[in-house]
Design a protein around this motif. Structure first.
Motif, PDB file in Angstrom:
ATOM      1  N   PRO A   1       0.826  -1.220   0.000  1.00  0.00           N
ATOM      2  CA  PRO A   1       0.000   0.000   0.000  1.00  0.00           C
ATOM      3  C   PRO A   1       0.855   1.263   0.000  1.00  0.00           C
ATOM      4  O   PRO A   1       1.966   1.278   0.539  1.00  0.00           O
ATOM      5  N   ASP A   2       0.341   2.315  -0.609  1.00  0.00           N
ATOM      6  CA  ASP A   2       1.027   3.603  -0.645  1.00  0.00           C
ATOM      7  C   ASP A   2       1.220   4.128   0.770  1.00  0.00           C
ATOM      8  O   ASP A   2       0.281   4.140   1.579  1.00  0.00           O
ATOM      9  N   ALA A   3       2.417   4.565   1.078  1.00  0.00           N
ATOM     10  CA  ALA A   3       2.734   5.030   2.431  1.00  0.00           C
ATOM     11  C   ALA A   3       1.932   6.267   2.813  1.00  0.00           C
ATOM     12  O   ALA A   3       1.481   6.398   3.953  1.00  0.00           O
ATOM     13  N   GLY A   4       1.730   7.173   1.881  1.00  0.00           N
ATOM     14  CA  GLY A   4       0.954   8.375   2.170  1.00  0.00           C
ATOM     15  C   GLY A   4      -0.501   8.055   2.465  1.00  0.00           C
ATOM     16  O   GLY A   4      -1.114   8.644   3.364  1.00  0.00           O
ATOM     17  N   ALA A   5      -1.063   7.125   1.723  1.00  0.00           N
ATOM     18  CA  ALA A   5      -2.451   6.725   1.962  1.00  0.00           C
ATOM     19  C   ALA A   5      -2.580   6.033   3.321  1.00  0.00           C
ATOM     20  O   ALA A   5      -3.542   6.267   4.054  1.00  0.00           O
ATOM     21  N   ALA A   6      -1.601   5.203   3.649  1.00  0.00           N
ATOM     22  CA  ALA A   6      -1.621   4.523   4.947  1.00  0.00           C
ATOM     23  C   ALA A   6      -1.480   5.532   6.087  1.00  0.00           C
ATOM     24  O   ALA A   6      -2.152   5.416   7.124  1.00  0.00           O
ATOM     25  N   ALA A   7      -0.649   6.543   5.893  1.00  0.00           N
ATOM     26  CA  ALA A   7      -0.478   7.579   6.915  1.00  0.00           C
ATOM     27  C   ALA A   7      -1.764   8.376   7.095  1.00  0.00           C
ATOM     28  O   ALA A   7      -2.135   8.730   8.222  1.00  0.00           O
ATOM     29  N   ALA A   8      -2.457   8.660   5.996  1.00  0.00           N
ATOM     30  CA  ALA A   8      -3.717   9.398   6.086  1.00  0.00           C
ATOM     31  C   ALA A   8      -4.746   8.629   6.901  1.00  0.00           C
ATOM     32  O   ALA A   8      -5.505   9.211   7.679  1.00  0.00           O
ATOM     33  N   VAL A   9      -4.776   7.320   6.749  1.00  0.00           N
ATOM     34  CA  VAL A   9      -5.694   6.488   7.540  1.00  0.00           C
ATOM     35  C   VAL A   9      -5.354   6.590   9.024  1.00  0.00           C
ATOM     36  O   VAL A   9      -6.243   6.727   9.867  1.00  0.00           O
ATOM     37  N   ILE A  10      -4.076   6.578   9.338  1.00  0.00           N
ATOM     38  CA  ILE A  10      -3.653   6.691  10.743  1.00  0.00           C
ATOM     39  C   ILE A  10      -4.065   8.045  11.306  1.00  0.00           C
ATOM     40  O   ILE A  10      -4.573   8.129  12.431  1.00  0.00           O
ATOM     41  N   TRP A  11      -3.881   9.109  10.530  1.00  0.00           N
ATOM     42  CA  TRP A  11      -4.277  10.448  10.991  1.00  0.00           C
ATOM     43  C   TRP A  11      -5.785  10.518  11.205  1.00  0.00           C
ATOM     44  O   TRP A  11      -6.253  11.077  12.191  1.00  0.00           O
ATOM     45  N   LEU A  12      -6.538   9.974  10.251  1.00  0.00           N
ATOM     46  CA  LEU A  12      -8.000   9.995  10.386  1.00  0.00           C
ATOM     47  C   LEU A  12      -8.458   9.221  11.613  1.00  0.00           C
ATOM     48  O   LEU A  12      -9.379   9.635  12.316  1.00  0.00           O
ATOM     49  N   ARG A  13      -7.817   8.089  11.860  1.00  0.00           N
ATOM     50  CA  ARG A  13      -8.147   7.294  13.044  1.00  0.00           C
ATOM     51  C   ARG A  13      -7.879   8.084  14.322  1.00  0.00           C
ATOM     52  O   ARG A  13      -8.661   8.044  15.268  1.00  0.00           O
ATOM     53  N   ALA A  14      -6.759   8.786  14.345  1.00  0.00           N
ATOM     54  CA  ALA A  14      -6.393   9.560  15.533  1.00  0.00           C
ATOM     55  C   ALA A  14      -7.331  10.742  15.740  1.00  0.00           C
ATOM     56  O   ALA A  14      -7.631  11.109  16.885  1.00  0.00           O
TER      57      ALA A  14
END
Length: 51
Positions: free
Chosen positions: A32-45
């Motif tokens: 998976p794209d690292a930026g997309a995965a990071a966005a999911v983490i931010w949204l979760r937080a």
């Protein structure tokens, strides 16, 4: 949240065309794209504070 997770996971099937991952070409397929995965983490937080 599920849509963001599904979208990030869907990037694993895509060949990167821009950014640092583009240097990997087909070797990036399956990851998976690292930026997309990071966005999911931010949204979760942030989700407890936005709801």
């Amino acid at each position: 949240m599920r849509a963001a997770e599904a979208g990030a996971e869907a990037t694993a099937a895509m060949r990167p065309r821009l950014g640092r991952a583009s240097y990997l070409g087909d070797r990036a397929i399956g990851v998976p794209d690292a930026g997309a995965a990071a966005a999911v983490i931010w949204l979760r937080a942030l989700s407890p504070f936005v709801r």
